[in-house]
Design a protein around this motif. Structure first.
Motif, mmCIF file in Angstrom:
data_model
loop_
_atom_site.group_PDB
_atom_site.id
_atom_site.type_symbol
_atom_site.label_atom_id
_atom_site.label_comp_id
_atom_site.label_asym_id
_atom_site.label_seq_id
_atom_site.Cartn_x
_atom_site.Cartn_y
_atom_site.Cartn_z
ATOM 1 N N UNK A 1 96.713 40.537 3.380
ATOM 2 C CA UNK A 1 95.806 41.356 2.591
ATOM 3 C C UNK A 1 95.717 40.763 1.193
ATOM 4 N N UNK A 2 94.525 40.815 0.621
ATOM 5 C CA UNK A 2 94.329 40.407 -0.771
ATOM 6 C C UNK A 2 94.003 41.657 -1.574
ATOM 7 N N UNK A 3 94.797 41.896 -2.617
ATOM 8 C CA UNK A 3 94.623 43.082 -3.454
ATOM 9 C C UNK A 3 94.134 42.622 -4.822
ATOM 10 N N UNK A 4 92.952 43.080 -5.203
ATOM 11 C CA UNK A 4 92.369 42.751 -6.499
ATOM 12 C C UNK A 4 92.312 44.006 -7.348
ATOM 13 N N UNK A 5 92.616 43.872 -8.632
ATOM 14 C CA UNK A 5 92.620 45.034 -9.526
ATOM 15 C C UNK A 5 92.102 44.617 -10.894
ATOM 16 N N UNK A 6 91.531 45.581 -11.591
ATOM 17 C CA UNK A 6 91.093 45.351 -12.967
ATOM 18 C C UNK A 6 92.265 45.567 -13.911
ATOM 19 N N UNK A 7 92.054 45.271 -15.191
ATOM 20 C CA UNK A 7 93.135 45.488 -16.149
ATOM 21 C C UNK A 7 93.405 46.961 -16.399
ATOM 22 N N UNK A 8 92.500 47.835 -15.908
ATOM 23 C CA UNK A 8 92.795 49.260 -15.965
ATOM 24 C C UNK A 8 93.988 49.628 -15.110
ATOM 25 N N UNK B 1 88.882 32.130 -10.596
ATOM 26 C CA UNK B 1 89.218 33.164 -11.560
ATOM 27 C C UNK B 1 88.657 32.789 -12.929
ATOM 28 N N UNK B 2 87.950 33.721 -13.542
ATOM 29 C CA UNK B 2 87.387 33.519 -14.884
ATOM 30 C C UNK B 2 87.954 34.596 -15.817
ATOM 31 N N UNK B 3 89.158 34.365 -16.297
ATOM 32 C CA UNK B 3 89.779 35.266 -17.264
ATOM 33 C C UNK B 3 90.230 36.598 -16.703
ATOM 34 N N UNK B 4 90.214 36.770 -15.390
ATOM 35 C CA UNK B 4 90.546 38.052 -14.744
ATOM 36 C C UNK B 4 91.945 37.977 -14.149
ATOM 37 N N UNK B 5 92.642 39.114 -13.993
ATOM 38 C CA UNK B 5 93.918 39.089 -13.274
ATOM 39 C C UNK B 5 93.747 38.483 -11.884
ATOM 40 N N UNK B 6 94.675 37.614 -11.506
ATOM 41 C CA UNK B 6 94.583 36.949 -10.208
ATOM 42 C C UNK B 6 94.846 37.934 -9.078
ATOM 43 N N UNK B 7 94.293 37.667 -7.887
ATOM 44 C CA UNK B 7 94.569 38.547 -6.744
ATOM 45 C C UNK B 7 96.057 38.531 -6.385
ATOM 46 N N UNK B 8 96.484 39.598 -5.727
ATOM 47 C CA UNK B 8 97.846 39.701 -5.216
ATOM 48 C C UNK B 8 97.786 39.542 -3.701
ATOM 49 N N UNK B 9 98.618 38.641 -3.162
ATOM 50 C CA UNK B 9 98.680 38.414 -1.721
ATOM 51 C C UNK B 9 99.785 39.273 -1.121
ATOM 52 N N UNK C 1 99.007 32.166 -8.035
ATOM 53 C CA UNK C 1 98.951 31.307 -9.215
ATOM 54 C C UNK C 1 97.651 30.507 -9.171
ATOM 55 N N UNK C 2 96.651 31.066 -9.814
ATOM 56 C CA UNK C 2 95.338 30.435 -9.865
ATOM 57 C C UNK C 2 95.037 30.066 -11.313
ATOM 58 N N UNK C 3 94.661 28.819 -11.533
ATOM 59 C CA UNK C 3 94.299 28.394 -12.889
ATOM 60 C C UNK C 3 93.004 29.091 -13.303
ATOM 61 N N UNK C 4 93.085 29.861 -14.359
ATOM 62 C CA UNK C 4 91.940 30.667 -14.780
ATOM 63 C C UNK C 4 91.066 29.900 -15.761
ATOM 64 N N UNK C 5 89.759 30.036 -15.568
ATOM 65 C CA UNK C 5 88.822 29.516 -16.544
ATOM 66 C C UNK C 5 88.520 30.558 -17.600
ATOM 67 N N UNK D 1 80.436 39.265 -22.707
ATOM 68 C CA UNK D 1 81.309 38.461 -21.858
ATOM 69 C C UNK D 1 81.933 39.370 -20.809
ATOM 70 N N UNK D 2 82.459 38.749 -19.782
ATOM 71 C CA UNK D 2 83.080 39.505 -18.696
ATOM 72 C C UNK D 2 84.128 38.631 -18.034
ATOM 73 N N UNK D 3 85.184 39.256 -17.567
ATOM 74 C CA UNK D 3 86.142 38.555 -16.720
ATOM 75 C C UNK D 3 85.744 38.798 -15.271
ATOM 76 N N UNK D 4 86.108 37.858 -14.400
ATOM 77 C CA UNK D 4 85.714 38.009 -12.998
ATOM 78 C C UNK D 4 86.587 37.134 -12.112
ATOM 79 N N UNK D 5 86.643 37.498 -10.849
ATOM 80 C CA UNK D 5 87.247 36.662 -9.810
ATOM 81 C C UNK D 5 86.289 36.642 -8.639
ATOM 82 N N UNK D 6 86.002 35.445 -8.137
ATOM 83 C CA UNK D 6 85.067 35.253 -7.030
ATOM 84 C C UNK D 6 85.835 34.684 -5.848
ATOM 85 N N UNK D 7 85.616 35.247 -4.665
ATOM 86 C CA UNK D 7 86.287 34.793 -3.453
ATOM 87 C C UNK D 7 85.260 34.369 -2.421
#
Length: 366
Positions: A295-302, A248-256, A266-270, A229-235
Motif C-alpha cells: 500500500x502507498x499512503x500519501x498525506x498532506x502536511x496537515x 516529488x515536488x516539495x511534498x512529503x514523500x509517500x509511505x510504503x 527516500x525520494x529526491x524532491x524537486x 506555488x504548490x507542493x505535489x507528488x505525482x505517481x
C-alpha cells in the motif's frame, strides 16, 4: 463516508436541521406548565414560563406552528382552569406581542434557511465538480481518499488529489497549494484541470509535473506579487501495477506499507510547483517495484505537521505500523477506505481540531 462527513461538518448551529429535543422543548414546556397547575391544590405563579414558548418555537418550527403555539399560550393564560394568578392586561399584551414577534422572526428564519439550503447545494455541486469523489478502483489500482478542509463549511480548500487512467496508465497526484480555504479553490481547480489533461498527453510523470508547474507560472504571470506555488507528488503506475514511478515536488514523500512495516520512501524532491522546474530544481523520479499486498499512503502536511497541545508532531509512520497487527487481519487493516478513516480518527485524537487542510490518499496496486 459522504453523509458522515456532512453530519460532522455541519452540526446544528452550522446549517443542519435542529435535533429532535429542540422541537420537543416548547411543547413539553407548555404541557408541563398545564400539568403542574392542574395538579397543584394551590394556584401557581408560573405563567411567566409560557412567555418563553414562542421564542423557543422559532428555533425549529415554521411561522404557522409558531402561531399555533403562541395562540395556545394565550389560551392557557386566560383559561380559568389553570389559575395562573389572574394575569393582568399588561401580562397578556406582553405575551401576545412576543408571540406575534416570534411568528415574524420564524417567517424570516424559514426564508433564510431555504435560501441557505439552495446556496449550499449550489456550492457543494461546484466544489464536487472540482474534487469529485474517488472511485474504489481506477484501472488496476485500488484507491481511497479523505479530505477535511480547515475552513468550516467548505468541502475543498488548498489541498487536492486525483487518480486517473489514461493511455499511459494509471496516474495519481496529491498536492497542497499556497494558503487554504476558498481563496485557494481557483488554484486547485486550475492544477487539477492541468493534471487531467497531462494524463492524456504526457509520456511520464516528470512531464506531468512540468505541465503543472507551467500552469502555475502562467496563472501568476499577470498577477502582481501573486507568488503562486504548490507542493505535489505525482505517481505513474505500470500497466501491470507491479511498479510505480514517483516524482516529488516539495511534498512529503509517500509511505510504503509492506509486510507489517511503514517506511517513508527516500525520494529526491524537486522544488515546489510554480517556481519554474528546470536546472537544479528538476525532480528526480524514483521507480519502486511493488509486491502483492503493498500500500502507498500519501498525506498532506496537515497530517505530517499536526501537533498536539504539547507541540508533539503526529507520528504518522509509527501509527501506520501500529495499525498493522501481525496477529490480526492485515488484509482488512490495510483496506484503503478502512485505513484512511482509522488514521483520521487517530489524528483527531492526537491533535483535536485540525488547523490546516488534512488530506490522505491510499493506493493499493492489484
Amino acid at each position: 463516508m459522504g453523509k458522515e462527513r456532512e453530519a460532522e461538518r455541519e452540526g446544528w448551529l452550522r446549517g443542519a436541521p435542529p435535533p429532535g429535543w429542540v422541537r420537543v422543548v416548547p411543547v413539553a414546556l407548555l404541557a408541563g406548565v398545564c400539568a403542574a397547575t392542574l395538579a397543584s391544590p394551590e394556584p401557581l405563579d408560573i405563567g411567566f414560563l409560557l412567555g418563553a414558548i414562542p421564542p423557543l418555537a422559532v428555533l425549529s418550527y415554521g411561522p404557522a406552528a409558531t402561531a399555533v403555539l403562541g395562540g395556545l399560550v394565550v389560551a392557557v393564560l386566560l383559561a380559568p382552569a389553570f389559575r395562573l394568578d389572574d394575569p393582568g392586561n399588561a401580562d397578556l399584551l406582553t405575551v401576545g406581542f412576543v408571540a406575534a414577534l416570534s411568528v415574524v422572526v420564524s417567517f424570516v428564519r424559514s426564508r433564510r434557511d431555504a435560501q441557505l439550503v439552495t446556496e449550499r447545494a449550489v456550492a457543494e455541486a461546484a466544489q464536487r465538480a472540482v474534487v469529485p469523489p474517488l472511485p474504489a478502483r481506477v484501472g488496476s489500482v485500488g484507491c481511497a481518499g479523505l479530505y477535511r478542509a480547515a475552513q468550516r463549511g467548505t468541502l475543498v480548500g488548498g489541498d487536492f488529489f486525483d487518480v486517473r487512467q489514461g493511455p499511459h496508465g494509471v496516474r495519481a497526484v496529491m498536492g497542497d497549494v499556497q494558503g487554504h480555504g476558498l481563496a485557494a479553490v481557483a488554484t486547485v481547480a486550475s492544477l487539477l484541470g492541468a493534471f487531467r489533461e497531462a494524463v492524456l498527453d504526457e509520456p511520464d510523470p516528470e512531464a506531468v509535473a512540468a505541465r503543472l508547474d507551467r500552469r502555475l507560472v502562467v496563472d501568476s504571470a499577470d498577477v502582481p506579487h501573486a507568488e503562486l506555488f504548490a507542493t505535489a507528488v505525482v505517481l505513474d503506475f505500470a500497466a501491470d501495477a507491479r511498479s510505480v514511478r514517483i516524482v516529488v515536488c516539495g511534498h512529503p514523500a509517500p509511505v510504503l506499507l509492506r509486510e507489517g512495516r511503514a517506511v517513508e520512501l527516500e525520494v529526491t524532491a524537486g522544488v515546489p510547483l510554480g517556481l519554474g522546474l528546470g536546472g537544479a530544481g528538476s525532480p528526480a523520479g524514483l521507480t519502486l517495484p511493488l509486491r502483492s499486498g503493498d500500500r502507498l499512503f500519501l498525506a498532506s502536511d496537515g497530517v505530517t505537521e499536526a501537533r498536539n497541545g504539547g507541540g508533539v508532531f503526529y507520528p504518522l509512520t509509527e501509527r501506520l505500523t501500529g495499525f498493522m497487527d501481525p496477529a490480526g487481519d492485515q488484509e482488512r487493516d490495510l483496506e484503503p477506505a478502512v485505513l484512511v478513516e482509522r488514521v483520521w480518527r487517530d489524528l483527531t485524537g492526537h491533535c483535536g481540531t485540525a488547523v490546516d487542510d488534512v488530506t490522505m490518499l491510499v493506493l493499493s496496486p492489484a
